[in-house]
Design an enzyme around this catalytic site. Structure first.
Site, PDB file in Angstrom:
ATOM      1  N   CYS A  78      40.755  39.172   7.830  1.00  0.00           N
ATOM      2  CA  CYS A  78      39.865  37.708   7.933  1.00  0.00           C
ATOM      3  C   CYS A  78      39.544  37.495   6.359  1.00  0.00           C
ATOM      4  O   CYS A  78      38.589  35.942   6.187  1.00  0.00           O
ATOM      5  CB  CYS A  78      38.959  37.607   9.053  1.00  0.00           C
ATOM      6  N   HIS A 110      32.314  33.771   6.604  1.00  0.00           N
ATOM      7  CA  HIS A 110      33.794  33.917   7.849  1.00  0.00           C
ATOM      8  C   HIS A 110      33.089  33.388   8.723  1.00  0.00           C
ATOM      9  O   HIS A 110      31.985  33.985   9.546  1.00  0.00           O
ATOM     10  CB  HIS A 110      34.286  35.336   7.849  1.00  0.00           C
ATOM     11  N   ASN A 158      37.340  32.360  15.682  1.00  0.00           N
ATOM     12  CA  ASN A 158      37.459  33.067  14.814  1.00  0.00           C
ATOM     13  C   ASN A 158      39.544  33.087  14.204  1.00  0.00           C
ATOM     14  O   ASN A 158      40.197  32.439  14.892  1.00  0.00           O
ATOM     15  CB  ASN A 158      36.908  34.336  14.775  1.00  0.00           C
TER      16      ASN A 158
END
Ligand code: ACO
Length: 328
Positions: free
Chosen positions: A115, A255, A285
């Site tokens: 990520c 994020h 996500n």
């Protein structure tokens, strides 16, 4: 030499058309829209079709950047591709994209930082510009996570989505560009968020298929705690390195993993939520792609305008984390 060496020039993104709501999960998993929204802030995510490969999504985002900048694929000197879900394990996703785009002058390689991948990839691109290895570095962050998540595991399946984002990195103009970077890793915590099988140590086997160990495994609560601490650490250091304070920021793009992590990060950094870009509700996500997609949206909807100061802040498997302050 002093920063900024490099600036981000143009943005693009791609989201698969198929929207999957939380209610769809409750048809085959013991979960509910209420649980998912309360614990994560996610309402829906995009799920790619078989035809929407990682490379296809990356290409769509890249073509927008090329159109915006007026460059052709032949003007690209390097492609840096952040992904944790490549179409195949060898060669890199970047090589496939280089071929599909026809960017035959570009060196191409992947960045594996989960990520945090977009921030790590931008940092690598900045280095190539600063050392005059390249004039135009195409940075792409794309994920097809729905192919590597366990659809029978409610603790991970509801969290992830697919998509891509891209930007071009070039030499800084008019004082705009990357003002600071802070990257960190703690590899001792790798097994809290990882794919145990499918690599060279545990190559594909019947056993592997049976125990689902080629899918993402995550100890959610531990990852949550580490994410909050690490993203706070990253914000502090990136601001300090830029010689700025939270009050100087016009926008924070964290994020997009979980609204509670985003809120905790903003609170620690001292950034009010009206200066935080949030789209986790619509995308879930998307790992490396998350900040890249949010960045493109923020630019396109006018939340991020030339001259504004934006901070990216990421955390992911590894553990990896990092922040970057950019004058847009
Ligand atoms: N639906 C209903 N119940 C669920 C679900 C679900 N989808 N998932 C878990 N539960 C249950 C658990 O089994 C547990 O039940 P129990 O109390 O009977 O054992 C209960 O809910 C609470 O579980 P927790 O894990 O404590 O829930 P938490 O509030 O921590 O939320 C979550 C879980 C959303 C995964 C959270 O921990 C989180 O967001 N973690 C971080 C994820 C992340 O940020 N990843 C970033 C990096 S990803 C990358 O790099 C690829």
């Amino acid at each position: 030499m002093k920063r900024p060496f490099a600036e981000l020039w143009g943005t693009g993104s791609y989201a698969p058309a198929r929207v999957m709501t939380n209610d769809e999960f409750s048809k085959f998993l013991e979960t509910s829209d209420q649980w998912i929204q309360e614990r994560t802030g996610i309402r829906e995510r995009r799920v790619s079709s078989k035809e929407e490969t990682n490379a296809c999504m990356g290409k769509a985002a890249a073509l927008q950047v090329l159109q915006e900048t007026g460059l052709t694929p032949l003007d690209v000197d390097a492609i840096v591709y952040a992904t944790a879900s490549p179409d195949r394990l060898l060669p890199s996703q970047a090589c496939d994209l280089q071929a599909i785009l026809g960017a035959k002058n570009a060196a191409a390689f992947d960045v594996g930082a989960a990520c945090s991948g977009f921030v790590y990839a931008l940092s690598a691109a900045e280095g190539m510009i600063a050392t005059e290895q390249a004039e135009h570095v195409l940075v792409i962050a794309a994920e097809k996570l729905t192919s590597i998540m366990d659809w029978s595991d409610r603790t991970t399946a509801v969290l992830f989505g697919d998509g891509a984002g891209a930007t071009m990195v070039r030499r800084s103009t008019n004082g705009r560009g990357i003002l600071s970077v802070y990257l960190k890793t703690d590899g001792t915590l790798a097994e809290l968020l990882y794919r145990p099988g499918g690599g060279a140590t545990h190559p594909p086997s019947e056993e592997l298929l049976k125990d689902h160990s080629y899918y993402i495994k995550m100890a959610g609560r531990e990852v949550f705690k580490a994410a909050v601490l690490s993203m706070a650490d990253a914000c502090d250091h990136a601001l300090e390195r830029a010689g700025l304070s939270a009050g100087d920021l016009d926008l924070l793009i964290p994020h997009q993993a979980n609204i509670r992590i985003i809120e905790a990060t903003a609170k620690h950094a001292g950034v009010p939520m009206d200066k935080v870009y949030v789209n986790v509700d619509r995308f879930g996500n998307t790992s490396a792609a998350s900040i890249a997609i949010a960045l493109d949206e923020a630019v396109k909807c006018g939340r991020l305008k030339p001259g504004m100061v934006v901070m990216f802040c990421a955390f992911g498997a590894g553990f990896t984390w990092g922040s970057m302050v950019v004058r847009w």
